[in-house]
Design a protein around this motif. Sequence first.
Motif, PDB file in Angstrom:
ATOM      1  N   LEU A   1      -2.347  -3.476  -5.075  1.00 27.12           N
ATOM      2  CA  LEU A   1      -3.708  -3.268  -4.588  1.00 27.12           C
ATOM      3  C   LEU A   1      -4.207  -1.958  -5.189  1.00 27.12           C
ATOM      4  O   LEU A   1      -3.645  -0.896  -4.923  1.00 27.12           O
ATOM      5  CB  LEU A   1      -3.736  -3.217  -3.067  1.00 27.12           C
TER       6      LEU A   1
ATOM      7  N   THR B   1      -4.506   3.012  -2.060  1.00 29.65           N
ATOM      8  CA  THR B   1      -4.283   2.059  -3.137  1.00 29.65           C
ATOM      9  C   THR B   1      -3.764   2.798  -4.372  1.00 29.65           C
ATOM     10  O   THR B   1      -3.796   4.030  -4.437  1.00 29.65           O
ATOM     11  CB  THR B   1      -5.586   1.336  -3.466  1.00 29.65           C
TER      12      THR B   1
ATOM     13  N   LEU C   1       0.839  -1.198   0.000  1.00 31.42           N
ATOM     14  CA  LEU C   1       0.000   0.000   0.000  1.00 31.42           C
ATOM     15  C   LEU C   1       0.877   1.253   0.000  1.00 31.42           C
ATOM     16  O   LEU C   1       2.003   1.248   0.515  1.00 31.42           O
ATOM     17  CB  LEU C   1      -0.928  -0.002   1.207  1.00 31.42           C
TER      18      LEU C   1
ATOM     19  N   PHE D   1      -9.440  -5.094  -0.258  1.00 30.17           N
ATOM     20  CA  PHE D   1      -8.788  -4.321  -1.313  1.00 30.17           C
ATOM     21  C   PHE D   1      -8.795  -5.134  -2.606  1.00 30.17           C
ATOM     22  O   PHE D   1      -8.587  -6.346  -2.583  1.00 30.17           O
ATOM     23  CB  PHE D   1      -7.351  -3.975  -0.931  1.00 30.17           C
TER      24      PHE D   1
ATOM     25  N   ARG E   1      -7.701  -0.703  -5.517  1.00 35.11           N
ATOM     26  CA  ARG E   1      -8.874   0.005  -5.007  1.00 35.11           C
ATOM     27  C   ARG E   1      -9.285  -0.571  -3.658  1.00 35.11           C
ATOM     28  O   ARG E   1      -9.044  -1.757  -3.377  1.00 35.11           O
ATOM     29  CB  ARG E   1     -10.068  -0.145  -5.961  1.00 35.11           C
TER      30      ARG E   1
ATOM     31  N   THR F   1      -7.518  -6.186  -6.471  1.00 30.09           N
ATOM     32  CA  THR F   1      -6.437  -6.251  -7.447  1.00 30.09           C
ATOM     33  C   THR F   1      -7.068  -6.338  -8.830  1.00 30.09           C
ATOM     34  O   THR F   1      -8.277  -6.515  -8.968  1.00 30.09           O
ATOM     35  CB  THR F   1      -5.537  -7.478  -7.222  1.00 30.09           C
TER      36      THR F   1
END
Length: 357
Positions: A150, A55, A41, A217, A152, A219
């Motif tokens: 990551l 992100t 992150l 989170f 979002r 991907t």
Amino acid sequence: MTNADSTAQAQIPDILRCAYMEIHVTDLAAARDFYVGALGLVITKESSEALYLRTFEEFIHHNLVLKQAQHAAVAALAYRVRSAADVALAEAYFKAQGCRTERRSDGFVDGVGDAVRVEDPLGFTLEFFHEVEHVERLTWRYDLHIPGALVRLDHFNQITPDVARGVSFAEALGFRVTEDIRDDKGVQYAAWMCRKSTVHDTAMTGGDGPRVHHIAFATHEKHNILAICDKLGALRCSDAIERGPGRHGVSNAFYLYLRDPDGHRIEIYTQDYYTGDPDTPRVSWDVHDNQRRDWWGNAVVPSWYTEGSRVVDLDGNLVPLTQREQPKEIDVTVGADGFSYTRKGDREKGYKLGSSL
């Protein structure tokens, strides 16, 4: 006028999406190693007391705030609303329900302006904000991307004793149920609810609560999740992996569940589906369908059903737990071997993970 009458007259805020979670950790350095060193992150801001992370595709100040504290807990689940006026609407709406509220024109955390936090009827502290600092969106910074990037914040997952009550509360705020898990007696074990056009911004999972099950989170693709697993193995941190990788039946998403140094649960998530049409059909799963939680029928470890993060109120005190009175999913789906198939009439196979425990 009763609270119900006042609530009926109060206009709801226009919630855009889940935006960030504030988590209390007992060792900020260890948390930094995990969230930045292992998961990658991006650091927006840090001090000796707090760490602000985002992100790769985010343009607002942060998606996660880690704060040093004496006890590990979740301090707030924060939603962005459409306009500054919606912050006032949120404050009025929850006051009309008799909920405790606190509003700060300069925000509760760095990077966020006028915001209101509320102690909701389910026992969670929620935040609603619009004004926020913008930061560099790293979508095009491929020189910084890592294999397990990551990209979002996808959703929250909350543990609450009465899922139906939780759903009613969320629907009154404008959330829409996309999927749920039920039995033939009508007991609701979990539900997934959205504001943005994905399967969920938050979910309600039945259990002793209020607690937070996880923050998730996203991907881009499932190979990014495999890269995270490989990295954790290379760092000799594979014990952080609680469950997966695998594919859910519910949401269709490819998943991985991790636990941070304080035990907070993180899901890495990808490949769910579009839900933006208002008539998107609801998908209901039978609690006895073993493919609901893992499409391949793999075992769900007991900790995933039983453990979660405690939550704190506006004063930072742990909120007392209320026991779930209805049946719990683990009690009605886990067989004598520990992790049996749960389709009615199926026999226990004996070769799934857990049969040797």
